[in-house]
Enzyme design. Sequence first.
Site, PDB file in Angstrom:
ATOM      1  N   THR A 102       0.594  -1.759   0.012  1.00  0.00           N
ATOM      2  CA  THR A 102      -0.094   0.028   0.011  1.00  0.00           C
ATOM      3  C   THR A 102       1.142   1.356   0.178  1.00  0.00           C
ATOM      4  OG1 THR A 102      -1.777   1.523   1.026  1.00  0.00           O
ATOM      5  CG2 THR A 102      -0.226  -0.173   2.186  1.00  0.00           C
ATOM      6  N   ASN A 103       0.484   2.301   0.296  1.00  0.00           N
ATOM      7  CA  ASN A 103       1.199   3.188   0.560  1.00  0.00           C
ATOM      8  C   ASN A 103       0.415   4.076   1.735  1.00  0.00           C
ATOM      9  OD1 ASN A 103      -0.848   5.397  -0.650  1.00  0.00           O
ATOM     10  ND2 ASN A 103      -0.973   3.727  -2.303  1.00  0.00           N
ATOM     11  N   ARG A 104       1.022   5.873   1.292  1.00  0.00           N
ATOM     12  CA  ARG A 104       1.293   6.989   3.168  1.00  0.00           C
ATOM     13  C   ARG A 104      -0.317   7.214   2.685  1.00  0.00           C
ATOM     14  NH1 ARG A 104       5.810   9.634   4.295  1.00  0.00           N
ATOM     15  NH2 ARG A 104       4.701   9.873   6.265  1.00  0.00           N
ATOM     16  N   SER A 105      -1.195   7.251   1.798  1.00  0.00           N
ATOM     17  CA  SER A 105      -2.807   8.092   2.019  1.00  0.00           C
ATOM     18  C   SER A 105      -2.659   7.905   2.356  1.00  0.00           C
ATOM     19  CB  SER A 105      -3.043   7.665   0.302  1.00  0.00           C
ATOM     20  OG  SER A 105      -3.949   8.729   0.131  1.00  0.00           O
ATOM     21  N   ALA A 125      -4.922   7.829  -4.082  1.00  0.00           N
ATOM     22  CA  ALA A 125      -3.601   7.248  -4.431  1.00  0.00           C
ATOM     23  C   ALA A 125      -3.670   5.733  -4.571  1.00  0.00           C
ATOM     24  CB  ALA A 125      -2.578   7.169  -3.351  1.00  0.00           C
TER      25      ALA A 125
END
Length: 429
Positions: free
Chosen positions: A222-225, A289
Amino acid sequence: MEEPTASSVVPPPPGAARRVVLGVTGGIAAYKAVELCRRLVDAGLHVVPVLTEDATRFVGEVTFSALASEPVRRSLWHEPDPIPHTRLGQTADLVVVAPATARFLGTYAAGISDGLLTATVLATRAPVVVCPAMHTEMWEHPAVQDNLAVLRRRGVHVVEPAEGRLAGGDRGAGRLAEPAVIAEVVLGLLQRHPTPQDLTGRRVVVSAGGTREPIDPVRFITNRSSGKQGYALAEAAAARGASVVLVTTVQRPVPPGVHEVVAVDTAAAMEAAVLGQAATADVVVMAAAVADFRPVQVAPRKLSKSDGPPQLVLEPTVDILAELGRRRRRGQVLVGFAAETHQVETRAAAKLRSKGVDLMVVNDVSAPAAGFEHDTNAVVVLGADGSRREVPLTSKRQVADAVLDSVVDRLPAGAAGGPARDQQPRSRS
Ligand code: C5P
């Protein structure tokens, strides 16, 4: 008795304090409404307290009468004013009900006027904010959630309860939101009201949060959104009159006025939801994101450390925004976000062109207090027409309104969305 007409309602004199009806229903959290009342009066508002009979079992009328701008009202029948049931609602700039019991939500959703407060909310055209508070079991009951969904669909703003200690000593969801939070929502709505209702009748789809691409049943990429900017956009669009669908990977309180929330997790699920919703949308804002790559294979069982580091093979996901650009409906406005760390505007301008969108909101996520997880943001809005608008560091809500200003400028004038527009042929480029 002669029926009152709209013109028989005496408007408050110009420059008068904004009138807020504070409805209090019969829950243990009614004591917190005292603090809310004080905060609203301190903020310079003219507060008219309306208590249900049950509320008076929890808090004394005298307390509210002493703190508020007018004495407490609680009955249709004991007023000097023969028509309080309509007058209060018609002259209010906003009605806030805190706490709102399951019973109140049910009668309001069903349109039943069984007392002064329900009559007031049914007779007003001002924004209505409800702040539910009840035990977790009641809060989670489908009947209560269905009533809330009905109210949201009608544009009622819901300040969701928090988790915490409940009456009886147990813990869970259902505790009335803090008075400071409710006051902030009320003041924010009043500040924006009359908000330019420039998205009335438009259908706006907003995506929010980072997608999760599974590796095995317990791990994902995943990502930091945080989804905060997307939620702010959804809230701002709703406040400006749009019918908003929020497609989200994160669980945050539903922004007031948002009509529908679609929960998704992977890029593929987001693709299906967004493309489906976009077919009838006037505006699509891709604030999510979305992962660019996902594992080709998802292990059916948890990968074991003893097997050594897995060799992850990734494949590209569908670029939803680019696909929206290809499928664009006539008059539809498409907005993308570009989170960059270097060559920020050059890279964003290239994406604007390659994805075929109208606006690209450029986010330097390496800048302090901007981008991921922060409550503030600083962006540049690039237009396909060559325009460039800088929005210096401010709240994500303000950024949302600036982006929507650019959207409104690009919407075709005339009839807003809805069924007629939905039947227009879709043009593909
Ligand atoms: O190309 P990049 O991922 O930087 O583009 C960001 C923009 O494209 C965002 O608006 C994001 O929501 C969208 N996007 C998408 N589908 C993808 C990847 C990104 O819609 N697979």
